[in-house]
Design a protein around this motif. Structure first.
Motif, PDB file in Angstrom:
ATOM      1  N   CYS A 106       0.829  -1.208   0.000  1.00 34.78           N
ATOM      2  CA  CYS A 106       0.000   0.000   0.000  1.00 34.78           C
ATOM      3  C   CYS A 106       0.862   1.256   0.000  1.00 34.78           C
ATOM      4  O   CYS A 106       0.584   2.222  -0.727  1.00 34.78           O
ATOM      5  N   LEU A 107       1.897   1.283   0.825  1.00 39.13           N
ATOM      6  CA  LEU A 107       2.761   2.460   0.948  1.00 39.13           C
ATOM      7  C   LEU A 107       3.447   2.779  -0.379  1.00 39.13           C
ATOM      8  O   LEU A 107       3.452   3.933  -0.833  1.00 39.13           O
ATOM      9  N   ILE A 108       4.014   1.770  -1.006  1.00 40.49           N
ATOM     10  CA  ILE A 108       4.729   1.974  -2.272  1.00 40.49           C
ATOM     11  C   ILE A 108       3.745   2.311  -3.390  1.00 40.49           C
ATOM     12  O   ILE A 108       3.988   3.213  -4.208  1.00 40.49           O
ATOM     13  N   LEU A 109       2.614   1.614  -3.426  1.00 35.89           N
ATOM     14  CA  LEU A 109       1.610   1.866  -4.459  1.00 35.89           C
ATOM     15  C   LEU A 109       1.058   3.280  -4.340  1.00 35.89           C
ATOM     16  O   LEU A 109       0.997   4.027  -5.335  1.00 35.89           O
ATOM     17  N   ASN A 110       0.697   3.690  -3.157  1.00 36.53           N
ATOM     18  CA  ASN A 110       0.078   4.997  -2.969  1.00 36.53           C
ATOM     19  C   ASN A 110       1.023   6.142  -3.290  1.00 36.53           C
ATOM     20  O   ASN A 110       0.588   7.223  -3.684  1.00 36.53           O
ATOM     21  N   ASN A 111       2.311   5.918  -3.133  1.00 37.19           N
ATOM     22  CA  ASN A 111       3.293   6.972  -3.384  1.00 37.19           C
ATOM     23  C   ASN A 111       3.983   6.837  -4.745  1.00 37.19           C
ATOM     24  O   ASN A 111       4.991   7.501  -4.993  1.00 37.19           O
ATOM     25  N   SER A 112       3.446   5.986  -5.602  1.00 39.15           N
ATOM     26  CA  SER A 112       4.024   5.796  -6.932  1.00 39.15           C
ATOM     27  C   SER A 112       3.266   6.534  -8.017  1.00 39.15           C
ATOM     28  O   SER A 112       3.710   6.566  -9.156  1.00 39.15           O
ATOM     29  N   TRP A 113       2.111   7.113  -7.676  1.00 38.30           N
ATOM     30  CA  TRP A 113       1.364   7.866  -8.676  1.00 38.30           C
ATOM     31  C   TRP A 113       2.063   9.190  -8.954  1.00 38.30           C
ATOM     32  O   TRP A 113       2.973   9.592  -8.238  1.00 38.30           O
ATOM     33  N   THR A 114       1.614   9.878  -9.972  1.00 35.21           N
ATOM     34  CA  THR A 114       2.280  11.106 -10.421  1.00 35.21           C
ATOM     35  C   THR A 114       2.435  12.119  -9.297  1.00 35.21           C
ATOM     36  O   THR A 114       3.462  12.788  -9.176  1.00 35.21           O
ATOM     37  N   SER A 115       1.431  12.232  -8.440  1.00 36.01           N
ATOM     38  CA  SER A 115       1.500  13.207  -7.356  1.00 36.01           C
ATOM     39  C   SER A 115       2.139  12.636  -6.104  1.00 36.01           C
ATOM     40  O   SER A 115       2.169  13.289  -5.070  1.00 36.01           O
ATOM     41  N   GLY A 116       2.635  11.410  -6.184  1.00 31.42           N
ATOM     42  CA  GLY A 116       3.282  10.806  -5.026  1.00 31.42           C
ATOM     43  C   GLY A 116       4.678  11.347  -4.826  1.00 31.42           C
ATOM     44  O   GLY A 116       5.170  12.193  -5.563  1.00 31.42           O
ATOM     45  N   ARG A 117       5.349  10.827  -3.811  1.00 33.55           N
ATOM     46  CA  ARG A 117       6.660  11.365  -3.481  1.00 33.55           C
ATOM     47  C   ARG A 117       7.799  10.423  -3.843  1.00 33.55           C
ATOM     48  O   ARG A 117       8.922  10.607  -3.414  1.00 33.55           O
ATOM     49  N   LEU A 118       7.522   9.397  -4.623  1.00 31.22           N
ATOM     50  CA  LEU A 118       8.571   8.528  -5.135  1.00 31.22           C
ATOM     51  C   LEU A 118       8.877   8.894  -6.578  1.00 31.22           C
ATOM     52  O   LEU A 118       7.980   9.082  -7.386  1.00 31.22           O
ATOM     53  N   GLN A 119      10.151   8.967  -6.901  1.00 28.76           N
ATOM     54  CA  GLN A 119      10.570   9.170  -8.274  1.00 28.76           C
ATOM     55  C   GLN A 119      11.182   7.879  -8.810  1.00 28.76           C
ATOM     56  O   GLN A 119      11.560   6.988  -8.051  1.00 28.76           O
ATOM     57  N   ALA A 120      11.282   7.794 -10.126  1.00 28.99           N
ATOM     58  CA  ALA A 120      11.970   6.661 -10.736  1.00 28.99           C
ATOM     59  C   ALA A 120      13.419   6.683 -10.247  1.00 28.99           C
ATOM     60  O   ALA A 120      13.985   7.757 -10.046  1.00 28.99           O
ATOM     61  N   PRO A 121      14.017   5.510 -10.052  1.00 25.36           N
ATOM     62  CA  PRO A 121      13.498   4.176 -10.348  1.00 25.36           C
ATOM     63  C   PRO A 121      12.716   3.518  -9.206  1.00 25.36           C
ATOM     64  O   PRO A 121      12.308   2.359  -9.339  1.00 25.36           O
ATOM     65  N   LEU A 122      12.508   4.222  -8.089  1.00 26.73           N
ATOM     66  CA  LEU A 122      11.820   3.606  -6.964  1.00 26.73           C
ATOM     67  C   LEU A 122      10.315   3.547  -7.171  1.00 26.73           C
ATOM     68  O   LEU A 122       9.641   2.679  -6.616  1.00 26.73           O
ATOM     69  N   ARG A 123       9.779   4.445  -7.968  1.00 27.55           N
ATOM     70  CA  ARG A 123       8.354   4.420  -8.268  1.00 27.55           C
ATOM     71  C   ARG A 123       8.016   3.175  -9.075  1.00 27.55           C
ATOM     72  O   ARG A 123       8.795   2.726  -9.909  1.00 27.55           O
ATOM     73  N   LEU A 124       6.831   2.618  -8.828  1.00 25.39           N
ATOM     74  CA  LEU A 124       6.366   1.501  -9.640  1.00 25.39           C
ATOM     75  C   LEU A 124       6.257   1.931 -11.099  1.00 25.39           C
ATOM     76  O   LEU A 124       5.779   3.017 -11.404  1.00 25.39           O
ATOM     77  N   THR A 125       6.717   1.069 -11.995  1.00 23.36           N
ATOM     78  CA  THR A 125       6.598   1.353 -13.420  1.00 23.36           C
ATOM     79  C   THR A 125       5.143   1.212 -13.845  1.00 23.36           C
ATOM     80  O   THR A 125       4.299   0.690 -13.104  1.00 23.36           O
ATOM     81  N   ASN A 126       4.829   1.657 -15.057  1.00 16.60           N
ATOM     82  CA  ASN A 126       3.464   1.517 -15.563  1.00 16.60           C
ATOM     83  C   ASN A 126       3.037   0.052 -15.601  1.00 16.60           C
ATOM     84  O   ASN A 126       1.889  -0.284 -15.277  1.00 16.60           O
ATOM     85  N   GLU A 127       3.943  -0.821 -15.988  1.00 15.00           N
ATOM     86  CA  GLU A 127       3.621  -2.255 -16.003  1.00 15.00           C
ATOM     87  C   GLU A 127       3.376  -2.765 -14.590  1.00 15.00           C
ATOM     88  O   GLU A 127       2.440  -3.553 -14.353  1.00 15.00           O
ATOM     89  N   GLU A 128       4.205  -2.344 -13.643  1.00 13.55           N
ATOM     90  CA  GLU A 128       4.012  -2.764 -12.261  1.00 13.55           C
ATOM     91  C   GLU A 128       2.719  -2.213 -11.690  1.00 13.55           C
ATOM     92  O   GLU A 128       2.030  -2.897 -10.909  1.00 13.55           O
ATOM     93  N   LEU A 129       2.359  -0.990 -12.062  1.00 14.92           N
ATOM     94  CA  LEU A 129       1.102  -0.418 -11.585  1.00 14.92           C
ATOM     95  C   LEU A 129      -0.095  -1.208 -12.098  1.00 14.92           C
ATOM     96  O   LEU A 129      -1.087  -1.387 -11.382  1.00 14.92           O
ATOM     97  N   ARG A 130      -0.013  -1.676 -13.345  1.00 11.22           N
ATOM     98  CA  ARG A 130      -1.107  -2.509 -13.868  1.00 11.22           C
ATOM     99  C   ARG A 130      -1.208  -3.808 -13.089  1.00 11.22           C
ATOM    100  O   ARG A 130      -2.322  -4.264 -12.758  1.00 11.22           O
ATOM    101  N   SER A 131      -0.070  -4.418 -12.789  1.00  7.83           N
ATOM    102  CA  SER A 131      -0.077  -5.651 -11.988  1.00  7.83           C
ATOM    103  C   SER A 131      -0.530  -5.369 -10.562  1.00  7.83           C
ATOM    104  O   SER A 131      -1.196  -6.205  -9.934  1.00  7.83           O
TER     105      SER A 131
END
Length: 324
Positions: A106-131
């Protein structure tokens, strides 16, 4: 450690930042009094008096420690972090049970969206977000099981269409012993109905049989648009379309990876459905997984109960490679 471009000045989002910092740090720990690395207090508050700025920072650290303490009390063994006795350090606990795993997803998912506070490469990729959508549904199912005691049924998987949904609803009624789904897909059903807005059904049984204490209809809202998915408004229509005989006692619940404050919980509870946000979700998921281990027949239509752990492991391997 790579964190997002800015941090909201609020205790809930700042604690998310602290948790992410502790999770990604090499030493698996972060000091609460080091938040000036992310927030320039003098600039934010336009204070020229350094002693006043230091006092504000101390007050902020105390608020953060209080919020971490609250999460610890609510989640108990399902909280994947610990705070030192003096309230100065937050540490990540790498030994994961299902509740801690659910919280981290939940923590990683919620902070991986555009307005979240994780940047690449720690943010979930688009493929990971779909999964992650399917993974979050599995986590939510176990949370639903933990809330009601089971059994729990995942409707949103495979997305095979209206006929498959109706078969599952008939199976739910047969296994639970209450309600009766329609014999054929009704004309009023959406043409491409995979789950028709209801991802999860869980049931709180009575010891002497039906009618059950509650039929819980749940929606797993993994994204930021949960406000546009009022499961409370969907359940009445869902029952009317898909059931010949409706369960007697029903509720609507929404499972989200975000954390809401008490005012938001009260507001959305009355408008969207029972809000099962991250602290509740992780605590319930731990209880649900323990029930599953005692009786695996409580969980239905889940292809792989180990999928959340596999998703988490794959994410760790990916970021280790990308960061290196």
């Amino acid at each position: 450690m790579i964190l997002g471009p800015s941090i909201d000045d609020g205790e809930l989002s700042l604690v998310d930042w602290l948790e992410l910092s502790a999770f990604f740090a090499d030493e698996r720990m972060v000091r609460l009094d080091e938040i000036e690395n992310a927030l320039d207090i003098e600039q934010e508050t336009e204070l020229e008096d350094i002693s006043e700025a230091d006092s504000l920072e101390e007050d902020r650290a105390a608020l953060l420690a209080n919020e971490v303490g609250r999460r610890t009390n609510v989640l108990a063994d399902a909280y994947p972090f610990s705070i030192s006795e003096n309230g100065e350090k937050l540490s990540f606990l790498p030994e994961l049970n299902f509740g801690r795993l659910s919280y981290l997803i939940c923590l990683i998912l919620n902070n991986s969206w555009t307005s979240g506070r994780l940047q690449a490469p720690l943010r979930l990729t688009n493929e990971e977000l779909r999964s992650a959508r399917d993974i979050f549904e599995v986590v939510s199912l176990f949370a639903a099981l933990g809330r009601t005691g089971g059994p729990g049924f995942l409707l949103g998987t495979n997305r095979a269409g209206a006929e498959a949904l109706l078969r599952r609803l008939r199976d739910v009624c047969e296994k639970v012993g209450e309600g009766r789904a329609r014999d054929a897909v009704p004309a009023a059903a959406p043409p491409a109905a995979n789950d028709d807005g209801v991802d999860i059904i869980s049931v709180e049984l009575e010891p002497d049989g039906p009618p059950m204490r509650v039929f819980s209809f749940g929606q797993s809202a993994s994204g930021q648009n949960f406000k546009d998915k009022p499961i409370k408004n969907l359940v009445e229509g869902f029952l009317d379309i898909w059931f010949d005989t409706q369960p007697q006692n029903t509720e609507a619940a929404m499972y989200i990876p975000a954390i809401l404050d008490q005012n938001d919980l009260r507001y959305y509870n009355g408008r969207l459905g029972l809000m099962i946000h991250r602290p509740r979700l992780a605590a319930y998921a731990q209880r649900g997984f323990e029930l599953y281990l005692q009786n695996q027949e409580l969980v239905h239509y889940v292809d792989d109960v180990d999928a959340p752990q596999a998703f988490y492991n794959a994410y760790l391997r990916r970021i280790e490679t990308d960061v290196a």
